[in-house]
Design an enzyme around this catalytic site. Structure first.
Site, PDB file in Angstrom:
ATOM      1  N   HIS A   7       7.153 -36.756  15.162  1.00 16.51           N
ATOM      2  CA  HIS A   7       6.705 -36.797  16.557  1.00 16.51           C
ATOM      3  C   HIS A   7       7.375 -35.703  17.372  1.00 16.51           C
ATOM      4  O   HIS A   7       8.386 -35.139  16.969  1.00 16.51           O
ATOM      5  CB  HIS A   7       6.960 -38.163  17.215  1.00 16.51           C
ATOM      6  CG  HIS A   7       8.385 -38.618  17.241  1.00 16.51           C
ATOM      7  ND1 HIS A   7       8.946 -39.399  16.266  1.00 16.51           N
ATOM      8  CD2 HIS A   7       9.372 -38.402  18.139  1.00 16.51           C
ATOM      9  CE1 HIS A   7      10.217 -39.654  16.563  1.00 16.51           C
ATOM     10  NE2 HIS A   7      10.508 -39.042  17.690  1.00 16.51           N
ATOM     11  N   HIS A  79      12.762 -33.565  22.334  1.00 20.37           N
ATOM     12  CA  HIS A  79      13.156 -33.317  20.940  1.00 20.37           C
ATOM     13  C   HIS A  79      11.955 -33.314  20.011  1.00 20.37           C
ATOM     14  O   HIS A  79      10.858 -33.735  20.391  1.00 20.37           O
ATOM     15  CB  HIS A  79      14.216 -34.324  20.467  1.00 20.37           C
ATOM     16  CG  HIS A  79      13.766 -35.751  20.365  1.00 20.37           C
ATOM     17  ND1 HIS A  79      13.953 -36.672  21.370  1.00 20.37           N
ATOM     18  CD2 HIS A  79      13.142 -36.431  19.362  1.00 20.37           C
ATOM     19  CE1 HIS A  79      13.480 -37.849  20.983  1.00 20.37           C
ATOM     20  NE2 HIS A  79      12.966 -37.732  19.773  1.00 20.37           N
ATOM     21  N   GLU A 130      15.619 -34.452  15.747  1.00 18.19           N
ATOM     22  CA  GLU A 130      15.842 -35.789  15.205  1.00 18.19           C
ATOM     23  C   GLU A 130      15.358 -35.767  13.756  1.00 18.19           C
ATOM     24  O   GLU A 130      14.286 -35.210  13.472  1.00 18.19           O
ATOM     25  CB  GLU A 130      15.024 -36.806  16.024  1.00 18.19           C
ATOM     26  CG  GLU A 130      15.138 -38.240  15.509  1.00 18.19           C
ATOM     27  CD  GLU A 130      14.308 -39.230  16.355  1.00 18.19           C
ATOM     28  OE1 GLU A 130      13.381 -38.812  17.074  1.00 18.19           O
ATOM     29  OE2 GLU A 130      14.618 -40.433  16.295  1.00 18.19           O
TER      30      GLU A 130
HETATM   31 CO    CO Z   1      12.290 -39.477  18.700  1.00 14.58          CO
END
Ligand code: CO
Length: 134
Positions: A7, A79, A130
């Site tokens: 994502h 992020h 991440e």
């Molecule tokens: Co995230």
């Protein structure tokens, strides 16, 4: 080492308003808001055919995205999340190469119920990364 883009996360000042834009103006499927007290955020996911967009709103006084929203009051890309098969092996390889892992270096359970880690943005061209084990 890294696999699919899981994502892209966008910090927003108003989660419901942000979700409504994707639902109404962009015609996307948006999940129900989910509080993540361990991470200091409330999230919704926008489900796209090839990836997801995560909208993040601060939760609690010491939310890690409060400072970001003070600098970017109208919101912004926060992020990118990449998938890895073995998050501890990925962490050890990255640390051996000099990359900094945020927090205590131990994976936490993320919004999908899977272990996640964050890497220092200064080590990746200003992008907070991440990693999520899948
Ligand atoms: Co995230």
């Amino acid at each position: 080492m890294i696999g699919r883009l899981n994502h892209v996360a966008i910090a927003v000042p108003d989660l419901e308003a942000g979700a409504a834009k994707y639902r109404t103006a962009l015609g996307a499927n948006v999940t129900a808001p989910q509080a993540e007290p361990d991470h200091g955020v409330t999230v919704v996911f926008i489900e796209l055919p090839n990836t997801k967009i995560e909208l993040l709103e601060p939760l609690g006084e010491d939310s890690p995205i409060r400072g970001f929203l003070e600098k970017n009051p109208s919101g912004g890309i926060h992020h990118l999340c990449y998938e890895v098969e073995d998050i501890r092996a990925a962490r050890d390889q990255l640390k051996a190469g000099g990359a900094r892992v945020l927090g205590d270096g131990e994976p936490k359970i993320g919004a999908h119920g899977k272990p996640v880690l964050f890497l220092h943005p200064k080590d990746f061209d200003g992008a907070l990364i991440e990693l999520e084990e899948v």
